[in-house]
Design a protein around this motif. Structure first.
Motif, PDB file in Angstrom:
ATOM      1  N   ARG A 460      48.079  72.999  68.367  1.00 55.93           N
ATOM      2  CA  ARG A 460      49.017  74.089  68.080  1.00 55.93           C
ATOM      3  C   ARG A 460      48.493  75.455  68.486  1.00 55.93           C
ATOM      4  N   GLY A 461      47.205  75.556  68.731  1.00 54.27           N
ATOM      5  CA  GLY A 461      46.648  76.818  69.206  1.00 54.27           C
ATOM      6  C   GLY A 461      46.665  76.951  70.712  1.00 54.27           C
ATOM      7  N   ALA A 462      47.188  75.929  71.423  1.00 53.53           N
ATOM      8  CA  ALA A 462      47.305  75.928  72.888  1.00 53.53           C
ATOM      9  C   ALA A 462      45.947  76.058  73.570  1.00 53.53           C
ATOM     10  N   PHE A 463      44.989  75.302  73.089  1.00 53.13           N
ATOM     11  CA  PHE A 463      43.649  75.268  73.689  1.00 53.13           C
ATOM     12  C   PHE A 463      43.688  74.398  74.937  1.00 53.13           C
ATOM     13  N   VAL A 464      43.113  74.910  76.031  1.00 51.37           N
ATOM     14  CA  VAL A 464      43.078  74.173  77.295  1.00 51.37           C
ATOM     15  C   VAL A 464      41.666  74.228  77.863  1.00 51.37           C
ATOM     16  N   ASP A 465      41.094  73.043  78.105  1.00 48.98           N
ATOM     17  CA  ASP A 465      39.776  72.972  78.731  1.00 48.98           C
ATOM     18  C   ASP A 465      39.673  71.636  79.458  1.00 48.98           C
ATOM     19  N   SER A 466      39.470  71.681  80.748  1.00 53.30           N
ATOM     20  CA  SER A 466      39.490  70.459  81.561  1.00 53.30           C
ATOM     21  C   SER A 466      38.353  69.513  81.192  1.00 53.30           C
ATOM     22  N   LYS A 467      37.196  70.046  80.827  1.00 47.33           N
ATOM     23  CA  LYS A 467      36.078  69.182  80.445  1.00 47.33           C
ATOM     24  C   LYS A 467      36.392  68.420  79.161  1.00 47.33           C
ATOM     25  N   ILE A 468      36.939  69.124  78.182  1.00 45.88           N
ATOM     26  CA  ILE A 468      37.309  68.470  76.927  1.00 45.88           C
ATOM     27  C   ILE A 468      38.338  67.376  77.194  1.00 45.88           C
ATOM     28  N   ASP A 469      39.363  67.676  78.003  1.00 43.37           N
ATOM     29  CA  ASP A 469      40.378  66.669  78.345  1.00 43.37           C
ATOM     30  C   ASP A 469      39.734  65.430  78.950  1.00 43.37           C
ATOM     31  N   HIS A 470      38.842  65.641  79.906  1.00 45.08           N
ATOM     32  CA  HIS A 470      38.210  64.517  80.607  1.00 45.08           C
ATOM     33  C   HIS A 470      37.360  63.685  79.664  1.00 45.08           C
ATOM     34  N   TRP A 471      36.563  64.329  78.818  1.00 47.00           N
ATOM     35  CA  TRP A 471      35.681  63.596  77.901  1.00 47.00           C
ATOM     36  C   TRP A 471      36.489  62.809  76.873  1.00 47.00           C
ATOM     37  N   ILE A 472      37.588  63.390  76.402  1.00 46.19           N
ATOM     38  CA  ILE A 472      38.455  62.681  75.449  1.00 46.19           C
ATOM     39  C   ILE A 472      39.020  61.411  76.090  1.00 46.19           C
ATOM     40  N   GLU A 473      39.520  61.523  77.305  1.00 47.30           N
ATOM     41  CA  GLU A 473      40.097  60.375  78.001  1.00 47.30           C
ATOM     42  C   GLU A 473      39.032  59.312  78.275  1.00 47.30           C
ATOM     43  N   GLU A 474      37.830  59.761  78.644  1.00 44.87           N
ATOM     44  CA  GLU A 474      36.737  58.824  78.919  1.00 44.87           C
ATOM     45  C   GLU A 474      36.330  58.093  77.640  1.00 44.87           C
ATOM     46  N   ALA A 475      36.296  58.821  76.518  1.00 49.25           N
ATOM     47  CA  ALA A 475      35.911  58.208  75.243  1.00 49.25           C
ATOM     48  C   ALA A 475      36.946  57.181  74.789  1.00 49.25           C
ATOM     49  N   GLN A 476      38.210  57.431  75.093  1.00 50.45           N
ATOM     50  CA  GLN A 476      39.257  56.477  74.720  1.00 50.45           C
ATOM     51  C   GLN A 476      39.076  55.134  75.423  1.00 50.45           C
ATOM     52  N   GLU A 477      38.554  55.161  76.640  1.00 53.68           N
ATOM     53  CA  GLU A 477      38.436  53.937  77.419  1.00 53.68           C
ATOM     54  C   GLU A 477      37.059  53.301  77.326  1.00 53.68           C
ATOM     55  N   ALA A 478      36.116  53.977  76.691  1.00 55.01           N
ATOM     56  CA  ALA A 478      34.746  53.456  76.609  1.00 55.01           C
ATOM     57  C   ALA A 478      34.691  52.268  75.659  1.00 55.01           C
ATOM     58  N   VAL A 479      34.104  51.182  76.102  1.00 60.81           N
ATOM     59  CA  VAL A 479      33.965  49.992  75.275  1.00 60.81           C
ATOM     60  C   VAL A 479      32.739  50.114  74.382  1.00 60.81           C
ATOM     61  N   ALA A 480      31.635  50.586  74.926  1.00 59.38           N
ATOM     62  CA  ALA A 480      30.381  50.686  74.174  1.00 59.38           C
ATOM     63  C   ALA A 480      30.436  51.835  73.173  1.00 59.38           C
ATOM     64  N   VAL A 481      30.090  51.549  71.927  1.00 56.11           N
ATOM     65  CA  VAL A 481      30.074  52.582  70.893  1.00 56.11           C
ATOM     66  C   VAL A 481      29.095  53.695  71.258  1.00 56.11           C
ATOM     67  N   SER A 482      27.964  53.350  71.855  1.00 53.79           N
ATOM     68  CA  SER A 482      26.947  54.352  72.218  1.00 53.79           C
ATOM     69  C   SER A 482      27.506  55.361  73.216  1.00 53.79           C
TER      70      SER A 482
END
Length: 540
Positions: A460-482
């Motif tokens: 709701r604060g309209a925060f935009v950061d390409s690195k954060i977006d990329h890391w979030i998407e990568e974490a969603q698809e990561a199988v390993a907990v580490s």
């Protein structure tokens, strides 16, 4: 809605005077004296009142607000979700490490990154005696987007491509792409009966024929009271406590009196720290239990426009707030400072995160560097809860010291939600409850979740950061907990640098119960499910 200007503020019940007068410490001390006097007054009333002694097979529970719905597809608030899961059991629940474990499910197999095979337990039944089978699970999930349901939980399951039954007890979930938080998302939706709900959603929401350890016996709208009865057909065996009565008590002081006088047996998550001395006067009658809190208190900022679009202003605000002083005065050791949205001890919590220091002098220098004309004038939206209103007044005084004037608007949650979803705010003081699955970062900080008139979103604060977006998407698809841990650590470090939120604290969950409740151990999420393992041990 009330409006408080920033020049002269007097709130007697919060104990905070005109901020041009007393210092912060004096204000906090006066606030504590007001509360202590109120508690003493109530205890005198209790001492003069006739004692309540009720023999009962019912555990009396008080909650703070009315649940918007007890049907699992529509229950979204904390109170509604916790009450609903007693009536409608999910496939999975969370364990002590906040990781999903099978509940109605007996096991889950993942043959590939996008496929989950969930096997149901044998001998599962709905409250009307009908068997719970794969067709009911499939219907529950496929009904979410339908015109007559339109569940608020739909977004959680947007990655599901297909669901099909391999047998009466095995369901195949096929995802559009690998999505690591999938099993945790399954903890949030209880299973409904296809036969009872298909084509009759309105009736289904009223009848509440569920799949959980308790069934709905009665509801009294006049007294805002629900009676639950232990379900004979529950797969773990009938719960030991025959009946649960839930009753809404909105006022903090009334809840205190109800527990002390024996009119209520249990209150979870709505006890204030300043009330604890009153409860401690009855050690033979009342039990106080504390669990680490998952409620994340924060100050969110609207980054759409100046001056909050400037990270130097956001950092100045974060360094002007004396969080330690607030916690010491308000929480009596029942809260912990936050470095981000994940609490310490969480499996995904990053290491090396440092608390934001209280440094008003450096905050003034940061504002000076911006070249902005001081004082800045900003609006803060705050809760109608009196306890939380006092925090806003403290923020107001502290920010004034560095050249920022706050106008405080007190709004109910419905109004607040509408305003922040439309971007009509500067700052908002609020809390995420509970923070369990770190994929919450996607909802709150991914740029795709900035709300607009046609789309809901938590950013709701309209925060935009390409690195954060990329890391979030990568974490969603990561199988390993580490790997997920590493990515979420990177996310928290960067958020602490860019500060779309000012992280404040986590509040401990305080549970007060009558000692006749035996064997009850509150869990981290504040769920009522541990009551299924507890017993009643006598009168009040």
């Amino acid at each position: 809605m009330r409006y408080w200007g920033s020049k002269t503020v007097i709130l007697a019940k919060a104990g905070i005077q005109n901020m041009s007068g007393p210092t912060l410490d004096a204000s906090l001390r006066w606030h504590d004296k007001i509360k202590q006097f109120a508690v003493i007054s109530m205890l005198l009333v209790v001492g003069c009142s006739p004692k309540t002694k009720l023999l009962s097979d019912t555990l009396h529970i008080i909650v703070q607000t009315v649940p918007e719905s007890l049907e699992s597809r529509f229950a979204s608030s904390e109170v509604a979700s916790h009450m609903s899961e007693l009536l409608f059991a999910p496939l999975f629940v969370r364990d002590d490490m906040l990781l999903p474990k099978p509940y109605l499910a007996a096991q889950v197999i993942q043959p590939d990154a996008k496929t989950y095979l969930v096997t149901l337990r044998k001998n599962l039944f709905f409250h009307n005696g009908e068997k719970l089978e794969a067709k009911d699970v499939i219907y529950t999930y496929l009904s979410l987007p339908t015109e007559d349901v339109r569940s608020p939980k739909l977004d959680k399951f947007k990655f599901i491509e297909s669901i099909r039954a391999l047998s009466d007890h095995v369901i195949e979930f096929r995802l559009k792409r690998p999505y690591a938080p999938f099993l945790d998302d399954l903890t949030g939706l209880g299973i409904v009966s296809k036969k009872q709900c298909l084509g009759r959603t309105a009736q289904c929401r009223q009848e509440l024929i569920g799949s959980g350890p308790y069934l709905l016996k009665s509801y009294d709208s006049a007294t805002e009271t629900w009676e639950f009865e232990a379900f004979e057909g529950w797969f773990e065996g009938k719960p030991h406590i025959p009946k649960l009565e839930f009753r809404v008590v909105r006022d903090n002081n009334t809840r205190l009196l109800e527990l002390i006088k024996g009119k209520a047996d249990l209150s979870m998550g709505n006890i204030r720290p300043f009330q604890l001395p009153a409860f401690k006067k009855y050690p033979n009658k009342l039990r106080i239990q504390k669990t680490p809190g998952l409620g994340y208190m924060y100050l969110a900022m609207n980054l759409r426009k100046s001056p909050l679009s400037d990270v130097r202003v956001r950092r100045a605000i974060s360094m002007a707030i004396n969080t330690d002083a607030i916690l010491a005065a308000k929480f009596q050791g029942m809260a912990t400072r936050a470095t981000g949205m994940l609490p310490d001890g969480h499996w995904a919590k990053g290491s090396g995160l440092k608390l934001i220091p209280y440094n008003p002098d450096e905050a003034k220098q940061l504002l000076k560097q911006t070249g902005l004309k001081l004082p800045l004038r900003l609006q803060l939206i705050a809760s109608t809860d009196r306890f939380r209103q006092s925090f806003s007044l403290i923020y107001q005084q502290q920010l004034r010291e560095i050249g920022i004037e706050l106008d405080i608007r007190i709004q109910d949650w419905a109004t607040t939600y509408q305003n922040i979803s439309q971007g009509n705010f500067d700052l908002v003081s609020a809390m995420w409850i509970p923070v369990v699955e770190p994929n919450l970062f996607e909802w709150v900080f991914h740029s795709s979740n900035i709300p607009n008139p046609d789309k809901a979103g938590g950013n709701r604060g309209a925060f935009v950061d390409s690195k954060i977006d990329h890391w979030i998407e990568e974490a969603q698809e990561a199988v390993a907990v580490s790997k997920r841990q590493k990515l979420y650590s990177q996310i928290e470090h960067r958020l602490l640098k860019l500060l779309p939120y000012v992280p404040l604290w986590f509040e401990d969950n305080i549970t007060v119960s009558n000692r006749r409740l035996v064997g009850f151990e509150p869990d981290l999420t504040g769920s009522f499910l541990p009551l299924t393992k507890a017993k009643l041990g006598g009168d009040r």
